[in-house]
Design an enzyme around this catalytic site. Structure first.
Site, short mmCIF file in Angstrom:
data_model
loop_
_atom_site.label_atom_id
_atom_site.label_comp_id
_atom_site.label_asym_id
_atom_site.label_seq_id
_atom_site.Cartn_x
_atom_site.Cartn_y
_atom_site.Cartn_z
N ARG A 1 4.74 -12.83 10.20
CA ARG A 1 5.54 -11.35 10.02
C ARG A 1 6.88 -11.59 10.24
O ARG A 1 7.09 -12.36 11.29
CB ARG A 1 4.73 -10.48 10.88
CG ARG A 1 3.24 -10.04 10.28
CD ARG A 1 2.65 -8.93 11.21
NE ARG A 1 3.55 -7.83 11.29
CZ ARG A 1 3.24 -6.75 10.45
NH1 ARG A 1 1.84 -6.89 9.71
NH2 ARG A 1 3.77 -5.57 10.41
N LYS B 1 4.42 0.80 9.76
CA LYS B 1 4.59 1.86 8.89
C LYS B 1 3.75 3.27 9.44
O LYS B 1 4.34 4.21 9.52
CB LYS B 1 3.74 1.72 7.55
CG LYS B 1 4.68 1.60 6.60
CD LYS B 1 3.78 1.28 5.06
CE LYS B 1 2.82 0.16 5.19
NZ LYS B 1 2.31 -0.14 3.73
N GLU C 1 0.95 -1.13 0.10
CA GLU C 1 0.08 -0.03 -0.09
C GLU C 1 0.89 1.39 -0.03
O GLU C 1 1.87 1.23 0.85
CB GLU C 1 -0.91 -0.03 1.37
CG GLU C 1 -2.10 0.85 1.20
CD GLU C 1 -2.72 0.69 2.56
OE1 GLU C 1 -3.48 1.67 3.11
OE2 GLU C 1 -2.70 -0.32 3.12
P1 ATP Z 1 2.42 -2.15 8.15
O1 ATP Z 1 1.75 -2.95 9.16
O2 ATP Z 1 3.75 -1.65 8.40
O3 ATP Z 1 1.81 -0.81 7.79
P2 ATP Z 1 1.20 -3.31 5.88
O4 ATP Z 1 0.86 -4.83 6.13
O5 ATP Z 1 0.16 -2.36 6.03
O6 ATP Z 1 2.45 -2.82 6.99
P3 ATP Z 1 1.57 -3.33 3.13
O7 ATP Z 1 1.96 -2.37 2.16
O8 ATP Z 1 -0.01 -3.57 3.23
O9 ATP Z 1 2.02 -2.96 4.57
O10 ATP Z 1 2.40 -4.48 2.89
C1 ATP Z 1 2.64 -5.40 1.73
C2 ATP Z 1 3.15 -6.68 2.11
O11 ATP Z 1 4.02 -6.69 3.20
C3 ATP Z 1 1.91 -7.36 2.70
O12 ATP Z 1 1.62 -8.68 1.96
C4 ATP Z 1 2.18 -7.55 4.11
O13 ATP Z 1 1.59 -8.91 4.38
C5 ATP Z 1 3.63 -7.59 4.28
N1 ATP Z 1 4.28 -7.51 5.46
C6 ATP Z 1 4.07 -6.02 5.86
N2 ATP Z 1 4.65 -6.31 6.94
C7 ATP Z 1 5.41 -7.23 7.10
C8 ATP Z 1 6.38 -7.84 7.99
N3 ATP Z 1 6.46 -7.32 9.35
N4 ATP Z 1 6.84 -9.13 7.76
C9 ATP Z 1 6.27 -9.79 6.68
N5 ATP Z 1 5.52 -9.18 5.53
C10 ATP Z 1 5.15 -8.01 6.04
MG MG Z 2 -1.64 -3.57 4.82
#
Ligand code: ATP
Ligand code: MG
Length: 559
Positions: free
Chosen positions: A262, A272, A36
């Site tokens: 994760r 984020k 995102e």
């Molecule tokens: P955050 O929780 O930091 O805002 P998010 O999941 O909202 O992260 P996205 O941009 O939606 O961020 O994530 C893109 C991809 O990265 C998704 O498939 C998500 O599952 C993966 N991802 C995000 N954080 C992690 C993590 N700590 N470990 C492994 N994969 C992750």
């Molecule tokens: Mg997300």
């Protein structure tokens, strides 16, 4: 192909193997990484990238980069560019498959119309608060919305008018018609579309209704022909909706959502939203502050993409959440840098030393190895002259027993040069501070040779005063004091007030004055350093990437 499969594929690789064996998806593997664009990528995303791109690569498949831009917000363009740069830096390539969920807004709208026609979606006039109230709880079933039984015709008409901008933001939503008594709250008639008059970074003012992530994601996967839709565990309870949607629309060969744990690291924040707070409120200099766990921060600090990929390979793909020791990442980094970083001498806190018996104006040059781990890295010249600088804490006026460096009357070896003996300590009469040392050298110890078999316990580094270049060095400590940065009621309270120490009067070997931004070195006895973009001609700035002491290696040696 079998032998090349990365070990880290774990249970996901097993699923892919089975699918190939049964001919599912015609043997294809097609994944996507779906960020995102609402912030910079962090070390957690690196794990997802390694899994999404890595498993596609290992299985002769493809991986798309798809921005999940269903939630319009202002600064998305900056984030899109940074995310692309970070993925390339890690060493992955999406070829010509760069997509945006917003590319599919027309088709997503058509799919929603199709759901309505099938009696599987309805326009609901409850407010957001009412929807929440009707939803029930984990222990209580929800209640049907009073608008749930609207006719298909009425729903089609209202949904079209939502799209055409007839209603105020938040006045109505489109919801799936599933089961308000489902034990899984996600299945209690989730919202598919909301009215939002916010211009989108790609579609501008074309739309005033936007699909939710849960609705857009499975369909975007289907549109792109994704086979294995890999994501983190928090999406597990969303999987029934993922499947319901594709099934209800009778999508052939629907993609399969598979969740993995994760990446969490000790002392490291991987959210984020919280990282953005640190940037917005000025706790750090920016997204690429070298203390940040963002990929741009780690890059600026001097981390190598290889070390991050190695970490991801070592932790593998698991289904259970865990916290990885930050020491393991640092270990991967040291292993990588040890092989390739050229060695230099840098005096971070200089103390002047005058070699009283060394001829004034004389300069000698000594050959020294650039990397003892790699003979092909060659040698370089180190200068020696009458006035040199050593590290302030390599001298003690009144040393404890185990101190083997310089002290009054004591002899040490200067790396690659001579033995020197401290004869005199000169102090500032006003403050009592030591301002310089007077030493003598032994001409027979040239190049570090041992005259008359004499043993000298300590070897210290130095720079020649007239050759050295002034540099700024930035030393870092963990950004958070607690192993779990989220411990307690406010993560900001766990910030380490001493995470950055700036030393402005360091002296380094002259060759370092032309270090290019991003070049990495080992400064003897101090650790690994990387030239920062703040460097100016003749005035280099270095970030300490990591010190030399490897706590993880020690742990492994014990086992
Ligand atoms: P955050 O929780 O930091 O805002 P998010 O999941 O909202 O992260 P996205 O941009 O939606 O961020 O994530 C893109 C991809 O990265 C998704 O498939 C998500 O599952 C993966 N991802 C995000 N954080 C992690 C993590 N700590 N470990 C492994 N994969 C992750
Ligand atoms: Mg997300």
């Amino acid at each position: 192909m079998g032998e090349d499969k990365p070990k880290f594929g774990g249970f996901i690789q097993e699923i892919m193997d089975q699918d190939k064996a049964t001919g599912k998806y015609g043997g294809r593997v097609h994944t996507r990484f779906p960020p995102e664009p609402n912030g910079y990528l962090h070390i957690g995303h690196a794990k997802a990238i390694c899994i999404d791109f890595g498993l596609a690569e290992a299985n002769g498949g493809l991986c798309n980069l798809r921005f999940d831009d269903t939630n319009p917000s202002k600064e998305e363009v900056e984030y899109v560019e940074s995310i692309k740069e970070d993925i390339r830096w890690l060493g992955f390539d999406w070829g010509d498959r760069l997509f945006f969920a917003s590319d599919y807004f027309d088709r997503l709208y058509e799919y929603a119309v199709e759901l309505i026609k099938r009696g599987k979606a309805y326009v609901c006039d409850l407010t957001a608060d009412e929807i929440r109230e009707y939803r029930g709880t984990l222990t209580e079933p929800g209640r049907n919305s009073p608008y749930r039984d609207r006719s298909v015709e009425e729903n089609l008409d209202l949904f079209r008018r939502m799209k055409e901008g007839e209603f105020a933001d938040g006045a109505r939503v489109l919801r799936a018609k599933i089961d308000m008594a489902s034990p899984n709250i996600v299945m209690r008639d989730p919202v598919l579309y909301r009215i939002l008059r916010v211009p989108h970074h790609r579609t501008g003012d074309t739309w005033c209704i936007y699909p939710t992530y849960d609705y857009a994601h499975p369909l975007s996967d289907a549109i792109e022909g994704i086979t294995h839709s890999l994501c983190t565990l928090e999406f597990e309870e969303h999987r029934p909706f993922y499947d319901w949607l594709l099934d209800t629309l009778e999508i052939p060969e629907p993609p399969q959502q598979i969740e993995f744990a994760r990446l969490n690291l000790t002392y490291t924040l991987t959210s984020k939203r919280k990282l953005r707070k640190l940037v917005d409120e000025g706790y750090v200099r920016g997204w690429d502050d070298p203390r940040m766990p963002t990929l741009s921060g780690l890059r600026r600090r001097g981390y190598t993409p290889e070390s991050i990929r190695e970490l991801c390979a070592r932790i593998g793909v698991a289904k259970a959440n865990s916290v990885v020791d930050l020491g393991l990442l640092e270990h991967c980094l040291r292993e990588d840098l040890n092989k390739r970083a050229l060695r230099y001498m840098a005096v971070l806190r200089p103390l002047k030393v005058v070699i009283a018996n060394y001829p004034e104006g004389q300069v000698e040059e000594f050959e020294t190895e650039n990397n003892p781990e790699d003979p092909s890295a060659g040698t370089r010249t180190v200068h020696f002259s009458r006035v040199i600088y050593i590290e302030r804490d390599d001298f003690m006026e009144d040393p404890p027993k185990k101190f083997f460096r310089l002290a009054p009357g004591r002899e040490v070896r200067l790396k690659s040069a001579y033995y020197i003996t401290c004869q005199d300590v000169v102090k500032d009469p006003a403050t009592g501070e030591i301002v310089e040392l007077h030493c003598t050298y032994d001409p027979l110890s040239r190049g570090g040779a041992t005259p008359d078999g004499r043993r000298v316990k300590g070897t210290i580094h130095f720079v020649s005063a007239s050759h050295a270049v002034r540099a700024e060095v930035r030393l870092y400590d963990n950004l958070f004091l607690t192993e779990d940065p989220n411990e307690g009621d406010d993560f900001l309270k766990n910030l380490n007030p001493n995470s950055l120490e700036v030393l402005t009067d360091c002296l380094v070997e002259p060759a370092l004055s032309t270090a290019k931004v991003g070049d990495r070195f080992q400064f003897l006895r101090h650790g690994y350093f990387c030239a920062d973009p703040d460097s100016t001609p003749g005035r280099p700035v270095f970030n300490r990437i990591v010190s030399l002491r490897d706590t993880w290696q020690k742990l492994m040696d014990k086992d």
